[in-house]
Motif scaffolding. Structure first.
Motif, PDB file in Angstrom:
ATOM      1  N   PHE A  15       0.835  -1.199   0.000  1.00 30.95           N
ATOM      2  CA  PHE A  15       0.000   0.000   0.000  1.00 30.95           C
ATOM      3  C   PHE A  15       0.875   1.257   0.000  1.00 30.95           C
ATOM      4  O   PHE A  15       0.638   2.193  -0.767  1.00 30.95           O
ATOM      5  CB  PHE A  15      -0.914  -0.026   1.236  1.00 30.95           C
ATOM      6  N   VAL A  16       1.909   1.255   0.839  1.00 30.50           N
ATOM      7  CA  VAL A  16       2.810   2.404   0.933  1.00 30.50           C
ATOM      8  C   VAL A  16       3.599   2.584  -0.362  1.00 30.50           C
ATOM      9  O   VAL A  16       3.705   3.699  -0.886  1.00 30.50           O
ATOM     10  CB  VAL A  16       3.752   2.254   2.142  1.00 30.50           C
ATOM     11  N   VAL A  17       4.153   1.492  -0.894  1.00 25.81           N
ATOM     12  CA  VAL A  17       4.955   1.579  -2.127  1.00 25.81           C
ATOM     13  C   VAL A  17       4.099   2.045  -3.303  1.00 25.81           C
ATOM     14  O   VAL A  17       4.532   2.891  -4.100  1.00 25.81           O
ATOM     15  CB  VAL A  17       5.636   0.216  -2.431  1.00 25.81           C
ATOM     16  N   ILE A  18       2.906   1.532  -3.411  1.00 24.70           N
ATOM     17  CA  ILE A  18       2.011   1.953  -4.493  1.00 24.70           C
ATOM     18  C   ILE A  18       1.663   3.426  -4.339  1.00 24.70           C
ATOM     19  O   ILE A  18       1.644   4.186  -5.328  1.00 24.70           O
ATOM     20  CB  ILE A  18       0.740   1.082  -4.521  1.00 24.70           C
ATOM     21  N   SER A  19       1.418   3.869  -3.119  1.00 21.60           N
ATOM     22  CA  SER A  19       1.109   5.280  -2.883  1.00 21.60           C
ATOM     23  C   SER A  19       2.271   6.180  -3.290  1.00 21.60           C
ATOM     24  O   SER A  19       2.072   7.207  -3.938  1.00 21.60           O
ATOM     25  CB  SER A  19       0.786   5.512  -1.405  1.00 21.60           C
ATOM     26  N   ILE A  20       3.473   5.783  -2.912  1.00 22.89           N
ATOM     27  CA  ILE A  20       4.657   6.561  -3.279  1.00 22.89           C
ATOM     28  C   ILE A  20       4.833   6.573  -4.797  1.00 22.89           C
ATOM     29  O   ILE A  20       5.122   7.623  -5.388  1.00 22.89           O
ATOM     30  CB  ILE A  20       5.913   6.007  -2.579  1.00 22.89           C
ATOM     31  N   SER A  21       4.651   5.429  -5.437  1.00 26.46           N
ATOM     32  CA  SER A  21       4.790   5.352  -6.893  1.00 26.46           C
ATOM     33  C   SER A  21       3.794   6.253  -7.597  1.00 26.46           C
ATOM     34  O   SER A  21       4.145   6.961  -8.559  1.00 26.46           O
ATOM     35  CB  SER A  21       4.584   3.914  -7.371  1.00 26.46           C
ATOM     36  N   GLU A  31     -10.156  11.374  -7.508  1.00 25.73           N
ATOM     37  CA  GLU A  31     -10.813  10.071  -7.337  1.00 25.73           C
ATOM     38  C   GLU A  31      -9.888   9.080  -6.632  1.00 25.73           C
ATOM     39  O   GLU A  31     -10.321   8.325  -5.762  1.00 25.73           O
ATOM     40  CB  GLU A  31     -11.254   9.516  -8.694  1.00 25.73           C
ATOM     41  N   THR A  32      -8.610   9.075  -6.988  1.00 20.24           N
ATOM     42  CA  THR A  32      -7.647   8.176  -6.356  1.00 20.24           C
ATOM     43  C   THR A  32      -7.515   8.487  -4.871  1.00 20.24           C
ATOM     44  O   THR A  32      -7.523   7.580  -4.033  1.00 20.24           O
ATOM     45  CB  THR A  32      -6.261   8.297  -7.024  1.00 20.24           C
ATOM     46  N   ILE A  33      -7.413   9.760  -4.549  1.00 27.45           N
ATOM     47  CA  ILE A  33      -7.287  10.160  -3.148  1.00 27.45           C
ATOM     48  C   ILE A  33      -8.548   9.781  -2.372  1.00 27.45           C
ATOM     49  O   ILE A  33      -8.477   9.309  -1.234  1.00 27.45           O
ATOM     50  CB  ILE A  33      -6.983  11.665  -3.048  1.00 27.45           C
TER      51      ILE A  33
END
Length: 66
Positions: A15-21, A31-33
């Motif tokens: 979840f964290v890595v995808i968010s950073i990416s 919408e993503t947020i």
């Protein structure tokens, strides 16, 4: 080691890595947020409850509950 001990931190790390990416590539939209905001509390409750229950129930009881 039970599966819950491995999967919960791995899912949180993903979840964290995808968010950073997404942030680095500028792919965040309103919408993503919104979707992240909706999913984050459920993920945190799941991780918290998993850590609280870890070691207190055996595999058989887990299967019955789930």
């Amino acid at each position: 080691m039970r599966n819950g001990a491995v999967f919960q931190p791995v899912l949180f790390a993903a979840f964290v890595v995808i968010s950073i990416s997404l942030a680095v590539t500028g792919a965040f939209t309103a919408e993503t947020i919104k979707l992240y905001g909706l999913g984050l509390p459920f993920m945190l409750v799941g991780i918290w409850s998993g850590f609280k229950l870890y070691g207190k129930i055996d595999d058989e009881m887990f299967r019955k509950v789930v």
